[in-house]
Design an enzyme around this catalytic site. Sequence first.
Site, PDB file in Angstrom:
ATOM      1  N   LYS A  13       0.820  -1.211   0.000  1.00 38.03           N
ATOM      2  CA  LYS A  13       0.000   0.000   0.000  1.00 38.03           C
ATOM      3  C   LYS A  13       0.860   1.269   0.000  1.00 38.03           C
ATOM      4  O   LYS A  13       0.570   2.217  -0.711  1.00 38.03           O
ATOM      5  CB  LYS A  13      -0.897  -0.085   1.239  1.00 38.03           C
ATOM      6  CG  LYS A  13      -1.656   1.136   1.616  1.00 38.03           C
ATOM      7  CD  LYS A  13      -2.617   0.790   2.746  1.00 38.03           C
ATOM      8  CE  LYS A  13      -1.908   0.488   4.054  1.00 38.03           C
ATOM      9  NZ  LYS A  13      -1.565   1.696   4.839  1.00 38.03           N
ATOM     10  N   ARG A  88      -8.541   3.376  10.431  1.00 38.97           N
ATOM     11  CA  ARG A  88      -8.233   1.957  10.543  1.00 38.97           C
ATOM     12  C   ARG A  88      -9.426   1.148  11.031  1.00 38.97           C
ATOM     13  O   ARG A  88      -9.387  -0.073  11.042  1.00 38.97           O
ATOM     14  CB  ARG A  88      -7.093   1.735  11.544  1.00 38.97           C
ATOM     15  CG  ARG A  88      -5.709   1.917  10.961  1.00 38.97           C
ATOM     16  CD  ARG A  88      -4.676   1.584  12.021  1.00 38.97           C
ATOM     17  NE  ARG A  88      -3.417   2.226  11.753  1.00 38.97           N
ATOM     18  CZ  ARG A  88      -2.477   1.731  10.968  1.00 38.97           C
ATOM     19  NH1 ARG A  88      -2.648   0.566  10.391  1.00 38.97           N
ATOM     20  NH2 ARG A  88      -1.361   2.391  10.761  1.00 38.97           N
ATOM     21  N   ARG A 123      11.616 -11.390   3.456  1.00 42.53           N
ATOM     22  CA  ARG A 123      12.225 -10.065   3.479  1.00 42.53           C
ATOM     23  C   ARG A 123      13.413 -10.039   4.438  1.00 42.53           C
ATOM     24  O   ARG A 123      13.367 -10.621   5.518  1.00 42.53           O
ATOM     25  CB  ARG A 123      11.167  -9.053   3.911  1.00 42.53           C
ATOM     26  CG  ARG A 123      11.522  -7.632   3.624  1.00 42.53           C
ATOM     27  CD  ARG A 123      10.275  -6.834   3.390  1.00 42.53           C
ATOM     28  NE  ARG A 123       9.601  -6.509   4.633  1.00 42.53           N
ATOM     29  CZ  ARG A 123       8.597  -5.622   4.728  1.00 42.53           C
ATOM     30  NH1 ARG A 123       8.185  -4.998   3.645  1.00 42.53           N
ATOM     31  NH2 ARG A 123       8.036  -5.380   5.881  1.00 42.53           N
ATOM     32  N   ARG A 156      13.409  -8.654  10.142  1.00 45.61           N
ATOM     33  CA  ARG A 156      12.857  -7.698  11.114  1.00 45.61           C
ATOM     34  C   ARG A 156      11.873  -8.413  12.022  1.00 45.61           C
ATOM     35  O   ARG A 156      11.166  -9.318  11.583  1.00 45.61           O
ATOM     36  CB  ARG A 156      12.084  -6.583  10.386  1.00 45.61           C
ATOM     37  CG  ARG A 156      12.937  -5.551   9.704  1.00 45.61           C
ATOM     38  CD  ARG A 156      12.094  -4.320   9.400  1.00 45.61           C
ATOM     39  NE  ARG A 156      10.718  -4.693   8.997  1.00 45.61           N
ATOM     40  CZ  ARG A 156       9.733  -3.847   8.847  1.00 45.61           C
ATOM     41  NH1 ARG A 156       9.916  -2.568   9.045  1.00 45.61           N
ATOM     42  NH2 ARG A 156       8.534  -4.246   8.475  1.00 45.61           N
ATOM     43  N   ARG A 167      -0.469  -9.391  12.877  1.00 47.29           N
ATOM     44  CA  ARG A 167      -0.781  -8.136  12.187  1.00 47.29           C
ATOM     45  C   ARG A 167      -1.907  -8.351  11.180  1.00 47.29           C
ATOM     46  O   ARG A 167      -2.787  -7.502  11.016  1.00 47.29           O
ATOM     47  CB  ARG A 167       0.460  -7.582  11.477  1.00 47.29           C
ATOM     48  CG  ARG A 167       1.520  -7.064  12.456  1.00 47.29           C
ATOM     49  CD  ARG A 167       2.852  -6.858  11.767  1.00 47.29           C
ATOM     50  NE  ARG A 167       2.857  -5.734  10.833  1.00 47.29           N
ATOM     51  CZ  ARG A 167       3.718  -5.614   9.828  1.00 47.29           C
ATOM     52  NH1 ARG A 167       4.617  -6.550   9.612  1.00 47.29           N
ATOM     53  NH2 ARG A 167       3.678  -4.569   9.056  1.00 47.29           N
TER      54      ARG A 167
END
Length: 212
Positions: A13, A88, A123, A156, A167
């Site tokens: 996004k 949100r 990642r 991370r 999440r």
Amino acid sequence: MKLILLGAPGAGKGTQAEVISDALKIPQISTGNILREAVKNGTDFGLKAKEAMDAGKLVSDEIVIGILKDRIAESDCENGYILDGFPRTVPQAEALSAMGISIDKVLEVYVSDEKIESRLSGRRVCESCGASYHIEFKPSKVDGVCDKCDGKTIIRKDDSPEVVKDRLKTYHDQTAPLKDYYGKLGKLETVIGQDEVADTTKLVLKAVGVNG
Ligand SMILES: [Zn+2]
């Protein structure tokens, strides 16, 4: 054009928000950034936000929307803006509307949870310089070593499988209902995130009426 960008964490996004911002010459407004700025500049709402944060409380929707209202009153927002990271939740969307902030379109970048999990788990970021890599799509030349500074590349905390699952769950529980909310108002448009960012970008630009 006044836009809201929706998308699960890892759906890309933020990247698309930048693309739209460049193409339409409208600012991308991230709540985190304007909150920090308002606190730094000591605006009325900024001071209220600081008070809440210093007390270890969440900054209320009312304060966030107040800061948002100040920000979109600035001259660079004359032709519109992109809200990234707010609202949100449905109550936040209702509050936005109650405070007279109108939205033309809500653009959702949709990527399946499975894909997001595989994207994020691959990642890697350099712990020294912050450069980012992906073991599948953008590997560093030497596994585990940054191309730019020879630093160590790591996963991370936010990208660890358990955190990603959490999440995504939060997104589905709290934010996904916004799709219904804006869908009923006839403002929602969904773009399916493609494997290549450039392909997603084409679809996103088309959705906001820019023909590349
Ligand atoms: Zn590095």
